[in-house]
Design an enzyme around this catalytic site. Sequence first.
Site, PDB file in Angstrom:
ATOM      1  N   THR A 107      33.747   8.177  -2.152  1.00  0.00           N
ATOM      2  CA  THR A 107      34.161   9.580  -2.106  1.00  0.00           C
ATOM      3  C   THR A 107      33.250  10.509  -2.899  1.00  0.00           C
ATOM      4  O   THR A 107      32.775  11.526  -2.380  1.00  0.00           O
ATOM      5  CB  THR A 107      35.606   9.725  -2.610  1.00  0.00           C
ATOM      6  OG1 THR A 107      36.466   9.014  -1.728  1.00  0.00           O
ATOM      7  CG2 THR A 107      36.037  11.183  -2.650  1.00  0.00           C
ATOM      8  N   ASN A 125      32.401   6.603  -7.672  1.00  0.00           N
ATOM      9  CA  ASN A 125      33.508   7.405  -8.178  1.00  0.00           C
ATOM     10  C   ASN A 125      33.545   7.304  -9.705  1.00  0.00           C
ATOM     11  O   ASN A 125      33.851   8.254 -10.408  1.00  0.00           O
ATOM     12  CB  ASN A 125      34.829   6.946  -7.580  1.00  0.00           C
ATOM     13  CG  ASN A 125      34.924   7.226  -6.097  1.00  0.00           C
ATOM     14  OD1 ASN A 125      34.268   8.123  -5.571  1.00  0.00           O
ATOM     15  ND2 ASN A 125      35.733   6.440  -5.397  1.00  0.00           N
ATOM     16  N   ASP A 146      40.364  15.751  -7.481  1.00  0.00           N
ATOM     17  CA  ASP A 146      39.504  16.576  -8.329  1.00  0.00           C
ATOM     18  C   ASP A 146      38.051  16.499  -7.879  1.00  0.00           C
ATOM     19  O   ASP A 146      37.374  17.522  -7.741  1.00  0.00           O
ATOM     20  CB  ASP A 146      39.646  16.166  -9.804  1.00  0.00           C
ATOM     21  CG  ASP A 146      39.550  14.678 -10.047  1.00  0.00           C
ATOM     22  OD1 ASP A 146      38.587  14.041  -9.596  1.00  0.00           O
ATOM     23  OD2 ASP A 146      40.461  14.136 -10.704  1.00  0.00           O
ATOM     24  N   ARG A 147      37.547  15.301  -7.625  1.00  0.00           N
ATOM     25  CA  ARG A 147      36.142  15.156  -7.241  1.00  0.00           C
ATOM     26  C   ARG A 147      35.849  15.801  -5.889  1.00  0.00           C
ATOM     27  O   ARG A 147      34.722  16.233  -5.634  1.00  0.00           O
ATOM     28  CB  ARG A 147      35.729  13.686  -7.250  1.00  0.00           C
ATOM     29  CG  ARG A 147      36.565  12.750  -6.388  1.00  0.00           C
ATOM     30  CD  ARG A 147      36.178  11.282  -6.639  1.00  0.00           C
ATOM     31  NE  ARG A 147      36.920  10.325  -5.847  1.00  0.00           N
ATOM     32  CZ  ARG A 147      38.042   9.741  -6.241  1.00  0.00           C
ATOM     33  NH1 ARG A 147      38.574  10.045  -7.418  1.00  0.00           N
ATOM     34  NH2 ARG A 147      38.650   8.855  -5.470  1.00  0.00           N
ATOM     35  N   ASP A 181      42.326   9.717   3.391  1.00  0.00           N
ATOM     36  CA  ASP A 181      41.802   8.559   2.662  1.00  0.00           C
ATOM     37  C   ASP A 181      42.930   7.730   2.063  1.00  0.00           C
ATOM     38  O   ASP A 181      42.960   6.502   2.193  1.00  0.00           O
ATOM     39  CB  ASP A 181      40.849   9.030   1.569  1.00  0.00           C
ATOM     40  CG  ASP A 181      40.211   7.881   0.809  1.00  0.00           C
ATOM     41  OD1 ASP A 181      39.377   7.172   1.403  1.00  0.00           O
ATOM     42  OD2 ASP A 181      40.541   7.684  -0.381  1.00  0.00           O
ATOM     43  N   ASP A 231      33.240  12.134   4.017  1.00  0.00           N
ATOM     44  CA  ASP A 231      32.514  11.598   2.863  1.00  0.00           C
ATOM     45  C   ASP A 231      32.184  10.118   3.035  1.00  0.00           C
ATOM     46  O   ASP A 231      31.407   9.552   2.261  1.00  0.00           O
ATOM     47  CB  ASP A 231      33.309  11.814   1.575  1.00  0.00           C
ATOM     48  CG  ASP A 231      34.711  11.224   1.643  1.00  0.00           C
ATOM     49  OD1 ASP A 231      35.172  10.883   2.754  1.00  0.00           O
ATOM     50  OD2 ASP A 231      35.351  11.117   0.578  1.00  0.00           O
ATOM     51  N   HIS A 232      32.777   9.493   4.033  1.00  0.00           N
ATOM     52  CA  HIS A 232      32.539   8.098   4.402  1.00  0.00           C
ATOM     53  C   HIS A 232      33.518   7.787   5.519  1.00  0.00           C
ATOM     54  O   HIS A 232      34.417   8.585   5.809  1.00  0.00           O
ATOM     55  CB  HIS A 232      32.757   7.136   3.226  1.00  0.00           C
ATOM     56  CG  HIS A 232      34.093   7.302   2.554  1.00  0.00           C
ATOM     57  ND1 HIS A 232      35.274   6.881   3.114  1.00  0.00           N
ATOM     58  CD2 HIS A 232      34.438   7.885   1.368  1.00  0.00           C
ATOM     59  CE1 HIS A 232      36.281   7.172   2.314  1.00  0.00           C
ATOM     60  NE2 HIS A 232      35.800   7.800   1.256  1.00  0.00           N
ATOM     61  N   HIS A 239      36.146   1.021   2.041  1.00  0.00           N
ATOM     62  CA  HIS A 239      34.823   1.487   2.447  1.00  0.00           C
ATOM     63  C   HIS A 239      33.846   1.260   1.307  1.00  0.00           C
ATOM     64  O   HIS A 239      34.238   0.819   0.223  1.00  0.00           O
ATOM     65  CB  HIS A 239      34.887   2.981   2.787  1.00  0.00           C
ATOM     66  CG  HIS A 239      35.606   3.775   1.734  1.00  0.00           C
ATOM     67  ND1 HIS A 239      34.989   4.272   0.610  1.00  0.00           N
ATOM     68  CD2 HIS A 239      36.929   4.119   1.611  1.00  0.00           C
ATOM     69  CE1 HIS A 239      35.878   4.884  -0.157  1.00  0.00           C
ATOM     70  NE2 HIS A 239      37.068   4.815   0.430  1.00  0.00           N
TER      71      HIS A 239
END
Length: 556
Positions: free
Chosen positions: A88, A109, A171-172, A314, A361-362, A495
């Site tokens: 992510t 992460n 948050d990320r 996700d 993001d993936h 992932h």
Amino acid sequence: MKNLVFLFVICAFSFTGMAQNSAVGQNSSNKNPQFSKPKLVVGIVVDQMRYDYLLRFYNKYGEGGFKRMMNEGFNCKNNHFNYIPTKTAPGHASVFTGTTPKYHGIIGNDWYDKEIKADVYCAGDQNVVPVGTTSKAGKMSPHRMLATTFADENKLFTQMRGKSIGISIKDRGAILPAGHTANAAYWFYGKREGNFITSSFYLDELPKWVKQFNSSKTVKSYLKDWNTLYDIDSYTESGDDLNTFEEGFKGKETATFPYKLKKLSAHNGDFDILKETPFGNSIVADFAIAALKGEQLGKDDHTDVLTVSFSSTDYIGHNFGVNSKEIEDTYIRLDKDLERLFKALDAEVGATNYTVFLTADHAAVEVPSYLQSLKIPSGYVNAKDLKEALNSFMVSTYGTSDLIENISNNQIFLDRKKIKEMDLNLGVVQEAIVNEIIAYKHVDKAYTGTTMVTTEFSKGVEGLLQNGYNQKRSGDVLFVFSPATISYNKTGSTHGSGFNYDTHVPLLFFGSGIAHGETLQKTSITDIAPTISALLGIGLPNAATGNTLEFVLLND
């Protein structure tokens, strides 16, 4: 004769001068390209979205969400991540910086920090104060990301007049896309609060519109029953609702519809349960629409940037797997949330005044236990067993296992100080570990960190590893599992690999300045930021390595 030549030269110069004057005249009469820019760029990331979800669920989508983007915009059908690991934080950073972990430094992460000898979180920052909560969940910033995003470059170009706002459940997912100069990034804090929060990196207190949203009953209204939007028997694009490949929620015996979220919330983190339902995406859409109005985005001649990351896809994929009824229902509902967001953009900014891109993001692997039931090669790795085997090798070879400091993110970190004290050669130790673990079941490839910095790879898994390898932050040995082999639970999807099931994600553009069409030409996730930068006529993100996709942009 000389007079004729002289006359010809004079005429030629006169004609050239007239042509130049004409060209100058044409250019001076053209509109300043700055004024033809979109007033707002919206970057949408759907967390863990495989490309095939566009096609699998196509007939269930309405006309105003995914289909609107495909029908009115440009579809890059063969878009891939060009590095490992497909996680992510690296994904969001790469989309918006236009480069890979090799340069932007977000190698996972979280990761083992070789300098402080401890694990660090990609967005964790002990030097900031939570805003909107007292929880440490608010101690976040983008300080570990080493490169600028296109949102940063837009801020620099507009002398900080253009706004940048990042929004996500995670948050990320809010912080990294919005960049270092963002006006704000907002993420969701569940537990007993159920509010959007930020940190003092951006603001000293929440704006009035955020406080109003948090004090409304919007979030609480989603603690309701989650059932399929349409008749579950019509969900023919996914597997059986009752199976052995899904985890489900605590307090419910089976991972089957319906889910009584209000009742289950007490056993699943109170408001946190909403993250693992499609209503988490709805909350993000609600908040993004509130941000449009509250921040007056796209209302002046300075382009604003809004980044929106839908994270619940996700959480649901990890819990239920990519072939679940829950995933199908989630994407059908996300399509409706996208339609709501686009309609709000039409109303607030104007249909011809904004540009949107959507990617992921993936992606994710099919649940390996499900693949095994179909006799497709796949498997699971026990991380504890791998570590014990490697420690035994180190003891028998070097008399100690203390040479290994950390094993994480499929990387092995060595104690270089101890290696030096024992008068060992670092490269030799790295190579010995590679030769050992390549013999382990399910380890398909292994490389030393020395190889990553001394040999240039242009393709294959080696090239992907190298693009993800940051010399100062990454480990001494990198290893890759066999296809569809993961170190994870027996239920749910995950992932992180460089295989197609993790790298192949959607890339859709539509709106102002975007051509209509599609391509099967291979594109990379790092091409997005340069393309948006070209659209805006701004500087490239400072470490960008991707290419501008000229065919996506309209030619004036």
